[in-house]
Design a protein around this motif. Structure first.
Motif, PDB file in Angstrom:
ATOM      1  N   MET A   1       0.854  -1.160   0.000  1.00 39.62           N
ATOM      2  CA  MET A   1       0.000   0.000   0.000  1.00 39.62           C
ATOM      3  C   MET A   1       0.904   1.229   0.000  1.00 39.62           C
ATOM      4  O   MET A   1       1.939   1.230   0.650  1.00 39.62           O
ATOM      5  N   ILE A   2       0.480   2.250  -0.754  1.00 40.40           N
ATOM      6  CA  ILE A   2       1.250   3.489  -0.811  1.00 40.40           C
ATOM      7  C   ILE A   2       0.317   4.681  -0.635  1.00 40.40           C
ATOM      8  O   ILE A   2      -0.845   4.623  -1.053  1.00 40.40           O
ATOM      9  N   HIS A   3       0.821   5.724   0.004  1.00 39.17           N
ATOM     10  CA  HIS A   3       0.030   6.912   0.325  1.00 39.17           C
ATOM     11  C   HIS A   3       0.758   8.150  -0.171  1.00 39.17           C
ATOM     12  O   HIS A   3       1.909   8.372   0.185  1.00 39.17           O
ATOM     13  N   LEU A   4       0.077   8.959  -0.980  1.00 39.01           N
ATOM     14  CA  LEU A   4       0.604  10.233  -1.445  1.00 39.01           C
ATOM     15  C   LEU A   4      -0.043  11.349  -0.648  1.00 39.01           C
ATOM     16  O   LEU A   4      -1.271  11.517  -0.676  1.00 39.01           O
ATOM     17  N   CYS A   5       0.779  12.099   0.082  1.00 40.86           N
ATOM     18  CA  CYS A   5       0.277  13.210   0.884  1.00 40.86           C
ATOM     19  C   CYS A   5       1.461  14.095   1.245  1.00 40.86           C
ATOM     20  O   CYS A   5       2.523  13.585   1.591  1.00 40.86           O
ATOM     21  N   ASP A   6       1.276  15.414   1.155  1.00 44.06           N
ATOM     22  CA  ASP A   6       2.377  16.313   1.505  1.00 44.06           C
ATOM     23  C   ASP A   6       2.229  16.908   2.899  1.00 44.06           C
ATOM     24  O   ASP A   6       3.011  17.762   3.291  1.00 44.06           O
ATOM     25  N   ASP A   7       1.262  16.436   3.668  1.00 41.98           N
ATOM     26  CA  ASP A   7       1.018  16.905   5.034  1.00 41.98           C
ATOM     27  C   ASP A   7       1.611  15.868   6.003  1.00 41.98           C
ATOM     28  O   ASP A   7       1.059  14.781   6.163  1.00 41.98           O
ATOM     29  N   LEU A   8       2.736  16.215   6.634  1.00 45.36           N
ATOM     30  CA  LEU A   8       3.436  15.248   7.489  1.00 45.36           C
ATOM     31  C   LEU A   8       2.598  14.769   8.665  1.00 45.36           C
ATOM     32  O   LEU A   8       2.661  13.593   9.046  1.00 45.36           O
ATOM     33  N   THR A  11       0.030  12.383   7.263  1.00 45.08           N
ATOM     34  CA  THR A  11       0.734  11.163   6.853  1.00 45.08           C
ATOM     35  C   THR A  11       1.027  10.285   8.057  1.00 45.08           C
ATOM     36  O   THR A  11       0.848   9.063   8.009  1.00 45.08           O
ATOM     37  N   SER A  12       1.446  10.892   9.164  1.00 43.05           N
ATOM     38  CA  SER A  12       1.748  10.093  10.358  1.00 43.05           C
ATOM     39  C   SER A  12       0.483   9.467  10.930  1.00 43.05           C
ATOM     40  O   SER A  12       0.520   8.355  11.460  1.00 43.05           O
ATOM     41  N   LYS A  13      -0.660  10.134  10.801  1.00 42.67           N
ATOM     42  CA  LYS A  13      -1.922   9.561  11.266  1.00 42.67           C
ATOM     43  C   LYS A  13      -2.270   8.308  10.452  1.00 42.67           C
ATOM     44  O   LYS A  13      -2.601   7.262  11.008  1.00 42.67           O
ATOM     45  N   VAL A  14      -2.174   8.408   9.135  1.00 43.03           N
ATOM     46  CA  VAL A  14      -2.478   7.262   8.264  1.00 43.03           C
ATOM     47  C   VAL A  14      -1.474   6.143   8.518  1.00 43.03           C
ATOM     48  O   VAL A  14      -1.853   4.972   8.627  1.00 43.03           O
ATOM     49  N   SER A  15      -0.199   6.496   8.659  1.00 44.44           N
ATOM     50  CA  SER A  15       0.836   5.496   8.937  1.00 44.44           C
ATOM     51  C   SER A  15       0.586   4.786  10.266  1.00 44.44           C
ATOM     52  O   SER A  15       0.791   3.577  10.379  1.00 44.44           O
ATOM     53  N   GLY A  16       0.146   5.530  11.260  1.00 43.16           N
ATOM     54  CA  GLY A  16      -0.150   4.941  12.562  1.00 43.16           C
ATOM     55  C   GLY A  16      -1.281   3.934  12.496  1.00 43.16           C
ATOM     56  O   GLY A  16      -1.212   2.860  13.115  1.00 43.16           O
ATOM     57  N   VAL A  17      -2.330   4.248  11.750  1.00 42.75           N
ATOM     58  CA  VAL A  17      -3.442   3.305  11.580  1.00 42.75           C
ATOM     59  C   VAL A  17      -2.948   2.057  10.854  1.00 42.75           C
ATOM     60  O   VAL A  17      -3.261   0.930  11.244  1.00 42.75           O
ATOM     61  N   ALA A  18      -2.161   2.248   9.797  1.00 42.88           N
ATOM     62  CA  ALA A  18      -1.625   1.098   9.062  1.00 42.88           C
ATOM     63  C   ALA A  18      -0.780   0.220   9.978  1.00 42.88           C
ATOM     64  O   ALA A  18      -0.948  -1.006  10.017  1.00 42.88           O
ATOM     65  N   ARG A  19       0.105   0.842  10.734  1.00 41.82           N
ATOM     66  CA  ARG A  19       0.980   0.096  11.644  1.00 41.82           C
ATOM     67  C   ARG A  19       0.162  -0.686  12.673  1.00 41.82           C
ATOM     68  O   ARG A  19       0.460  -1.843  12.972  1.00 41.82           O
ATOM     69  N   SER A  20      -0.901  -0.069  13.194  1.00 40.70           N
ATOM     70  CA  SER A  20      -1.715  -0.746  14.210  1.00 40.70           C
ATOM     71  C   SER A  20      -2.433  -1.972  13.663  1.00 40.70           C
ATOM     72  O   SER A  20      -2.827  -2.844  14.425  1.00 40.70           O
ATOM     73  N   HIS A  21      -2.580  -2.040  12.351  1.00 37.43           N
ATOM     74  CA  HIS A  21      -3.229  -3.197  11.717  1.00 37.43           C
ATOM     75  C   HIS A  21      -2.224  -4.114  11.017  1.00 37.43           C
ATOM     76  O   HIS A  21      -2.621  -5.037  10.310  1.00 37.43           O
ATOM     77  N   GLY A  22      -0.948  -3.828  11.191  1.00 33.65           N
ATOM     78  CA  GLY A  22       0.079  -4.662  10.578  1.00 33.65           C
ATOM     79  C   GLY A  22       0.157  -4.519   9.064  1.00 33.65           C
ATOM     80  O   GLY A  22       0.593  -5.429   8.372  1.00 33.65           O
ATOM     81  N   VAL A  23      -0.254  -3.367   8.550  1.00 30.80           N
ATOM     82  CA  VAL A  23      -0.254  -3.119   7.107  1.00 30.80           C
ATOM     83  C   VAL A  23       1.007  -2.343   6.736  1.00 30.80           C
ATOM     84  O   VAL A  23       1.300  -1.300   7.324  1.00 30.80           O
ATOM     85  N   ALA A  24       1.736  -2.863   5.764  1.00 26.22           N
ATOM     86  CA  ALA A  24       2.927  -2.159   5.271  1.00 26.22           C
ATOM     87  C   ALA A  24       2.468  -0.993   4.408  1.00 26.22           C
ATOM     88  O   ALA A  24       1.706  -1.165   3.464  1.00 26.22           O
ATOM     89  N   LEU A  25       2.917   0.212   4.760  1.00 28.98           N
ATOM     90  CA  LEU A  25       2.519   1.422   4.051  1.00 28.98           C
ATOM     91  C   LEU A  25       3.752   2.240   3.716  1.00 28.98           C
ATOM     92  O   LEU A  25       4.581   2.520   4.581  1.00 28.98           O
TER      93      LEU A  25
END
Length: 121
Positions: A1-8, A11-25
């Motif tokens: 999964m890849i995420h395009l966003c220029d708002d750090l 981006t960290s919010k989306v990354s945190g959700v992915a990490r909590s579900h074991g999803v590589a982002l």
């Protein structure tokens, strides 16, 4: 999964959700980098902030939908920028939401989006 966003922060919010579900982002701030990464290794899902400066929605969509296997395309943007949301839908995005709905649904939707294309709603 890849995420395009220029708002750090976002981006960290989306990354945190992915990490909590074991999803590589993988995250990127550049549409060009996004397309390069996706063409090198097509992801199951591409999440795009439709308001990233310089993003050519139609061009990016055409390149992404040609990938094999075709990734699920998820876009989000400002609720007041209805024209951009409409353009993403018309270009071929599978999911297009205002940013507020994206945030509201992220926790439950992201794990589904990470599944192989044939099983992702």
């Amino acid at each position: 999964m890849i995420h395009l966003c220029d708002d750090l922060i976002f981006t960290s919010k989306v990354s945190g959700v992915a990490r909590s579900h074991g999803v590589a982002l993988r995250s990127t701030k550049s549409a060009d980098d996004l397309l390069t990464f996706c063409e090198q290794s097509p992801p199951n899902c591409v999440i795009i902030d439709l308001n990233v400066p310089g993003l050519d929605i139609e061009f990016a969509t055409q390149r992404l939908i040609r990938l094999q296997p075709r990734p699920l395309l998820v876009g989000y943007g400002s609720h007041v920028d209805t024209e951009t949301l409409k353009r993403a839908r018309q270009a071929g995005f599978d999911v297009v939401w205002p940013r507020s709905k994206f945030v509201e649904e992220l926790e439950t939707s992201l794990p589904r989006w990470a599944q192989p294309p044939e099983s992702a709603p």
